[in-house]
Design a protein around this motif. Structure first.
Motif, PDB file in Angstrom:
ATOM      1  N   ALA A   1      12.161   3.719  -7.728  1.00 44.86           N
ATOM      2  CA  ALA A   1      12.604   2.944  -6.574  1.00 44.86           C
ATOM      3  C   ALA A   1      11.467   2.093  -6.017  1.00 44.86           C
ATOM      4  CB  ALA A   1      13.144   3.884  -5.498  1.00 44.86           C
ATOM      5  N   CYS A   2      10.257   2.661  -5.972  1.00 42.49           N
ATOM      6  CA  CYS A   2       9.101   1.896  -5.483  1.00 42.49           C
ATOM      7  C   CYS A   2       8.788   0.719  -6.417  1.00 42.49           C
ATOM      8  CB  CYS A   2       7.888   2.801  -5.349  1.00 42.49           C
ATOM      9  SG  CYS A   2       7.950   3.904  -3.926  1.00 42.49           S
TER      10      CYS A   2
ATOM     11  N   ILE B   1       0.806  -1.212   0.000  1.00 42.46           N
ATOM     12  CA  ILE B   1       0.000   0.000   0.000  1.00 42.46           C
ATOM     13  C   ILE B   1       0.845   1.271   0.000  1.00 42.46           C
ATOM     14  CG2 ILE B   1      -0.301   0.062   2.517  1.00 42.46           C
ATOM     15  CD1 ILE B   1      -3.195   1.072   1.957  1.00 42.46           C
ATOM     16  N   ALA B   2       1.911   1.314   0.797  1.00 44.70           N
ATOM     17  CA  ALA B   2       2.711   2.545   0.868  1.00 44.70           C
ATOM     18  C   ALA B   2       3.455   2.795  -0.440  1.00 44.70           C
ATOM     19  CB  ALA B   2       3.700   2.462   2.032  1.00 44.70           C
ATOM     20  N   ALA B   3       3.980   1.731  -1.047  1.00 45.28           N
ATOM     21  CA  ALA B   3       4.732   1.896  -2.293  1.00 45.28           C
ATOM     22  C   ALA B   3       3.816   2.266  -3.454  1.00 45.28           C
ATOM     23  CB  ALA B   3       5.506   0.621  -2.613  1.00 45.28           C
ATOM     24  N   TRP B   4       2.680   1.582  -3.575  1.00 40.07           N
ATOM     25  CA  TRP B   4       1.764   1.909  -4.672  1.00 40.07           C
ATOM     26  C   TRP B   4       1.167   3.301  -4.500  1.00 40.07           C
ATOM     27  CZ3 TRP B   4       1.821   0.270  -9.257  1.00 40.07           C
ATOM     28  CH2 TRP B   4       2.055  -1.051  -9.584  1.00 40.07           C
ATOM     29  N   ALA B   5       0.910   3.710  -3.277  1.00 37.43           N
ATOM     30  CA  ALA B   5       0.407   5.064  -3.036  1.00 37.43           C
ATOM     31  C   ALA B   5       1.431   6.102  -3.465  1.00 37.43           C
ATOM     32  CB  ALA B   5       0.058   5.244  -1.565  1.00 37.43           C
ATOM     33  N   ALA B   6       2.705   5.849  -3.152  1.00 37.65           N
ATOM     34  CA  ALA B   6       3.766   6.767  -3.573  1.00 37.65           C
ATOM     35  C   ALA B   6       3.866   6.827  -5.092  1.00 37.65           C
ATOM     36  CB  ALA B   6       5.096   6.339  -2.962  1.00 37.65           C
TER      37      ALA B   6
END
Length: 341
Positions: A194-195, A160-165
């Motif tokens: 990077a994500c 979730i944090a990576a896709w949101a970024a």
């Protein structure tokens, strides 16, 4: 050919390199963490069921820092971002290795925010109110702390944090060429690549968690996309795309304060946690958030193109808060009815 497409066409070898570095470093850390027992062991408030290596977000930190150091415009702003990223990444890494007291962790985050705020006080062209220098710097510190903790708190299910970024960076890149925002474009591309390099280890089924090191660096970098925007339009797109995370964090904090809960204690009241506890998979919830954030960022871009900047921002904020409030109440009631609250 659009400026964005031209930029991506030129930059794709660099983006592949950044993604490869992120993956290699994260995978190396994952293997080391398995050997050394640096694991996130599930508890009664966890969203995962298997002990999983944490701290692999060091791959995101190293890869994005390398890209910024090599390709961002030289100057005080670049140095401040690198120093702030180093400090906040180290604070997160220490917390991944051994849990820090909340006060120490917050102090480290504030220390990391300071060089960024001094170099990038909140003062984009077009801001309705011109803040005095001291207030502009204080606003920047607050912005960094908000984003760092938002990405930290929301990093609770796979990807979730990576896709949101990725969603925020993609939205920002659409307008990054406006006003010569070279620093913004470089950081957005660095974080996005990077994500994407890290995500094979974290989505759809996590083999490693980014941990606080990764979420801290992402939060600081995304805050810089707001602070370094030459014009308020670019900052507004970054804020609109981030609204789903920011509203979830601030709204949940307000609800917990209302209910008298200790705010520093662990909990499972964020909307994404309520939805997964109701039976939806991590992958579905993660992609729903990413789509939500892309729609908000894209909606802000279209509103600006139509000359409806203020109306668009107001509508996106109203829609985000309303959707969050309705969904939060719906899934809270659902869990209480099932005796799972």
């Amino acid at each position: 050919m659009s400026p964005l497409f031209e930029a991506l066409l030129t930059a794709w070898p660099r983006l592949l390199l950044v993604a490869a570095v992120a993956f290699v470093v994260a995978e190396a850390w994952r293997r080391l963490a398995l050997r050394r027992g640096v694991l996130d062991v599930p508890g009664h408030r966890s969203s995962h069921a298997v002990a999983t290596p944490r701290g692999a977000g060091i791959g995101i930190a190293v890869a994005s820092a390398l890209a910024i150091a090599l390709w961002a415009p030289q100057g005080t702003e670049r140095s401040a971002v690198l120093v702030g990223g180093l400090v906040v990444g180290l604070v997160g890494l220490v917390d991944d290795l051994r849990t820090l007291p909340a006060s120490w962790k917050f102090a480290g985050q504030a220390l990391a925010a300071l060089p960024v705020a001094i170099a990038l006080p909140l003062a984009p062209d077009g801001l309705p109110i011109v803040l005095p220098p001291v207030l502009a710097t204080a606003a920047s510190v607050a912005m960094v702390l908000l984003f760092v903790n938002a990405w930290n708190f929301m990093d609770g299910i796979d990807g979730i944090a990576a896709w949101a970024a990725v969603a925020v960076c993609a939205s920002v890149l659409v307008v990054a060429g406006v006003g010569g925002a070279a620093l913004v474009a470089t950081i957005a591309m660095a974080l996005l690549a990077a994500c994407l390099g890290f995500l094979p280890l974290n989505f759809p089924k996590a083999r490693a968690f980014m941990g606080d090191c990764g979420s801290h660096v992402l939060g600081l970098g995304l805050a810089v996309l707001v602070l370094a925007a030459p014009r308020v339009e670019g900052a507004a797109v970054a804020m609109a795309a981030s609204a789903a995370f920011l509203v979830d964090v601030l709204g949940t904090l307000a609800l917990r304060a209302r209910d008298g809960e200790p705010l520093a204690s662990a909990h499972r009241r964020h909307l994404y946690q309520l939805v997964t506890r109701s039976g939806y998979s991590h992958a579905r919830v993660t992609m729903a958030y990413a789509a939500w954030m892309l729609a908000s960022g894209g909606g802000m871009v279209m509103a600006q193109q139509a000359g409806l900047d203020a109306i668009g921002a107001g509508l996106i904020l109203f829609a985000t808060v309303s959707a969050w409030w309705w969904l939060q109440r719906h899934f809270s009631s659902h869990l209480k009815e099932r005796g799972q609250w």
